[in-house]
Design a protein around this motif. Structure first.
Motif, PDB file in Angstrom:
ATOM      1  N   THR A   1      -5.968  28.858   3.118  1.00 16.94           N
ATOM      2  CA  THR A   1      -5.412  29.052   1.769  1.00 16.94           C
ATOM      3  C   THR A   1      -6.576  29.009   0.775  1.00 16.94           C
ATOM      4  OG1 THR A   1      -5.150  26.675   1.439  1.00 16.94           O
ATOM      5  CG2 THR A   1      -3.291  27.840   2.454  1.00 16.94           C
ATOM      6  N   ASP A   2      -6.329  29.444  -0.437  1.00 20.50           N
ATOM      7  CA  ASP A   2      -7.386  29.432  -1.454  1.00 20.50           C
ATOM      8  C   ASP A   2      -7.940  28.023  -1.660  1.00 20.50           C
ATOM      9  OD1 ASP A   2      -7.102  32.130  -1.780  1.00 20.50           O
ATOM     10  OD2 ASP A   2      -5.875  32.006  -3.606  1.00 20.50           O
ATOM     11  N   ASP A   3      -7.038  27.030  -1.681  1.00 22.58           N
ATOM     12  CA  ASP A   3      -7.467  25.646  -1.911  1.00 22.58           C
ATOM     13  C   ASP A   3      -8.379  25.137  -0.792  1.00 22.58           C
ATOM     14  OD1 ASP A   3      -6.135  25.499  -4.274  1.00 22.58           O
ATOM     15  OD2 ASP A   3      -4.395  24.402  -3.498  1.00 22.58           O
ATOM     16  N   PHE A   4      -7.981  25.407   0.451  1.00 19.77           N
ATOM     17  CA  PHE A   4      -8.786  24.932   1.576  1.00 19.77           C
ATOM     18  C   PHE A   4     -10.126  25.668   1.652  1.00 19.77           C
ATOM     19  CE2 PHE A   4      -4.861  23.117   3.702  1.00 19.77           C
ATOM     20  CZ  PHE A   4      -5.329  21.808   3.677  1.00 19.77           C
ATOM     21  N   LEU A   5     -10.128  26.956   1.349  1.00 16.97           N
ATOM     22  CA  LEU A   5     -11.380  27.711   1.365  1.00 16.97           C
ATOM     23  C   LEU A   5     -12.345  27.199   0.293  1.00 16.97           C
ATOM     24  CD1 LEU A   5     -10.013  31.324   1.994  1.00 16.97           C
ATOM     25  CD2 LEU A   5     -11.500  30.021   3.530  1.00 16.97           C
ATOM     26  N   ARG A   6     -11.799  26.904  -0.886  1.00 17.32           N
ATOM     27  CA  ARG A   6     -12.640  26.348  -1.956  1.00 17.32           C
ATOM     28  C   ARG A   6     -13.191  24.982  -1.546  1.00 17.32           C
ATOM     29  NH1 ARG A   6      -9.037  28.803  -5.667  1.00 17.32           N
ATOM     30  NH2 ARG A   6      -7.677  26.965  -5.609  1.00 17.32           N
ATOM     31  N   MET A   7     -12.337  24.200  -0.898  1.00 14.44           N
ATOM     32  CA  MET A   7     -12.742  22.869  -0.453  1.00 14.44           C
ATOM     33  C   MET A   7     -13.878  22.971   0.568  1.00 14.44           C
ATOM     34  SD  MET A   7     -10.422  20.072   1.597  1.00 14.44           S
ATOM     35  CE  MET A   7     -10.615  20.969   3.142  1.00 14.44           C
ATOM     36  N   ALA A   8     -13.711  23.844   1.581  1.00 14.75           N
ATOM     37  CA  ALA A   8     -14.741  24.006   2.611  1.00 14.75           C
ATOM     38  C   ALA A   8     -16.059  24.471   1.996  1.00 14.75           C
ATOM     39  CB  ALA A   8     -14.266  24.991   3.676  1.00 14.75           C
ATOM     40  N   GLU A   9     -15.967  25.391   1.036  1.00 13.64           N
ATOM     41  CA  GLU A   9     -17.175  25.901   0.386  1.00 13.64           C
ATOM     42  C   GLU A   9     -17.887  24.788  -0.389  1.00 13.64           C
ATOM     43  OE1 GLU A   9     -18.567  29.611  -2.511  1.00 13.64           O
ATOM     44  OE2 GLU A   9     -16.430  29.205  -2.225  1.00 13.64           O
TER      45      GLU A   9
END
Length: 504
Positions: free
Chosen positions: A377-385
């Motif tokens: 999801t957008d939130d998880f991708l931002r978090m991983a980045e």
């Protein structure tokens, strides 16, 4: 040839067998195919060989053990239990450990057989001797005894034989031998308890589980360190965790961690206690465990700031396990700047620590950053980045630099980090925009061993199978990835040779 073995056995039956005759018999029985020996099993007279074990000649004993190891494989477990019960009992009390090992290996065959095991359960003296083998100095003998008793306890009749007879008193007597033997008995109790709630009830009723838990929360720090490993094994089962919770043990472990700051010897047991909660969080719910026992995560972050490599390693491993699930990632994200600081610490250790700790840091980073396509999801991708960026001012170059070090385990672990993020668009953009990175991925000449070739192939596969890579890397690079994938991990480009006229 099997008939020759039978004939030689008859010669040995005179009980005056010379070493030459035994050597000849050993040579023959090891040359005969097992199926031929089985065909002659009814003719095998093994009693005299067992009797020869009672001599004082070490070579004679060794030859007899070697011969029996082979011949007994041809005898069915039921026949073993019925016809050789006296010989098996004697074998367990023999002064030579090789004889005990031979005997226990045959008992191991018997307890695996549902019909034969009944014969053992009806032989109280044999069971008693197996129990006393736990108390011997030889570890492999003790382990074999534990394994047999654990297998026997898989049945109701086995549980009753072990816990509702004099055998329980024998078990408690063996425990008094020394600390090492006591822990061996605890190991057996935990193995049995882990099978089912009914098994655990038998063990709890014996008082031995309570005794183990009392030692775990006692004052002896070395005993704590040993006991926590066994209690962690018990916590791998749902009924085991329930029992620990009902007995208040989990709360007690949490309280001991709270008080660890004022204990100068906490370094002995703290790693094991933290691992216990790490396993608990993974098996139950990371959120519930971390909310109910906040000291767990606090202590993990504190350990990461330690100067002790052992403490740092446990903290790194624990966060790696915790962050392997989406729920665990969310728990870590909620800690905010505390976790950011932890990531910076991991990045520092990945660059500066010993090879072993560097590898553990890289494995933890891989676990933390990986997201399956459905989790992206957008939130998880931002978090991983943001996590990746927190590791180092230039995390991509950090891991690329590590991958170029001449240590295969580090090279593979760094490639594993790239593989973990390879299917995430932000990471693909970083890779594509990093000078020489695409060529680094495509270059087969860097990897020289199988593990490294496999690790590089997994990275290529993760990129090639991503839905966004063609757009980000461009079609030509995408086709190169697909070609690499189709050629397999071990492809070697043919070297063109030119024939020169007249050359020899």
């Amino acid at each position: 040839m099997a008939l020759q073995a039978v004939a030689l056995l008859r010669e040995v039956a005179r009980l005056e067998a010379s070493l030459e005759e035994l050597r000849a018999l050993q040579s023959v029985v090891h040359a005969v195919p097992l199926h031929e020996l089985r065909e002659q099993a009814a003719e095998l007279r093994l009693g005299p060989l067992f009797s020869l074990l009672n001599g004082n000649n070490r070579e004679q004993t060794a030859l007899c053990v070697s011969i029996l190891e082979r011949l007994l494989q041809a005898v069915e477990p039921v026949q073993l239990a019925r016809n050789l019960r006296v010989d098996l009992q004697r074998g367990l009390t023999h002064p030579d450990d090789s004889v005990k090992t031979l005997t226990l290996s045959q008992i191991g065959r018997i307890v695996e057989n549902s019909e034969a095991v009944t014969e053992i359960l009806n032989n109280a003296e044999l069971l008693k001797q197996i129990v006393y083998c736990i108390g011997g100095e030889n570890l492999s003998v003790a382990k074999a005894a534990i394994k047999s008793l654990s297998r026997i306890s898989l049945t109701q009749a086995g549980l009753e034989a072990l816990f509702e007879s004099n055998l329980l008193d024998d078990l408690k007597n063996v425990m008094k031998t020394n600390d090492v033997v006591r822990y061996r008995v605890y190991e057996l109790i935990v193995e049995i308890s882990s099978v089912s709630s009914e098994s655990l009830n038998y063990c709890a009723a014996s008082g031995l589980v309570t005794q183990l838990l009392r030692e775990l929360t006692g004052e002896d720090v070395l005993v704590r360190a040993t006991c926590i490993e066994m209690v962690t094994s018990l916590a791998h089962t749902h009924h085991g965790r329930q029992h620990l919770a009902q007995e208040g043990v989990i709360d007690q472990i949490s309280n001991i961690i709270v008080g660890a700051d004022s204990d100068p010897f906490s370094g002995f047991y703290l790693p094991g206690f933290v691992k216990f909660f790490g396993n608990l969080a993974v098996m139950d719910s990371p959120q519930q465990i971390c909310e109910r026992y906040p000291v767990f995560l606090e202590k993990v972050f504190e350990m990461a700031d330690s100067q002790d490599p052992t403490m740092i390693g446990v903290a790194v491993d624990t966060v790696g396990i915790l962050g392997s699930s989406v729920e665990g990632k969310q728990v870590l994200q909620k800690t905010g700047t505390r976790f950011e600081r932890f990531l910076m610490r991991i990045g520092y250790q990945a660059k500066n620590a010993s090879t072993e700790l560097k590898t553990r840091c890289l494995d933890a980073v891989s676990s933390l950053l990986y997201l399956s396509p459905e989790q992206q999801t957008d939130d998880f991708l931002r978090m991983a980045e943001s996590w990746f960026a927190s590791l180092s001012p230039d995390s991509l170059e950090l891991f690329r630099g590590i991958s170029n070090q001449p240590f295969p385990e580090l090279h593979c672990a760094a490639l594993k980090v790239f593989t973990a993020i390879a299917n995430q668009p932000w990471a693909q953009k970083l890779m594509f925009n990093s000078p020489g990175f695409v060529e680094f991925v495509m270059d087969r000449s860097v990897e020289h061993d199988k593990a490294s070739k496999d690790a590089k192939y997994e990275l290529v596969k993760a990129l090639a199978n991503s839905k966004t890579v063609a757009e980000i890397f461009g079609n030509s690079n995408y086709l190169r990835l697909r070609t690499y994938l189709s050629e397999g991990p071990y492809y070697v480009k043919p070297v063109a040779t030119t024939a020169v006229e007249g050359a020899e």
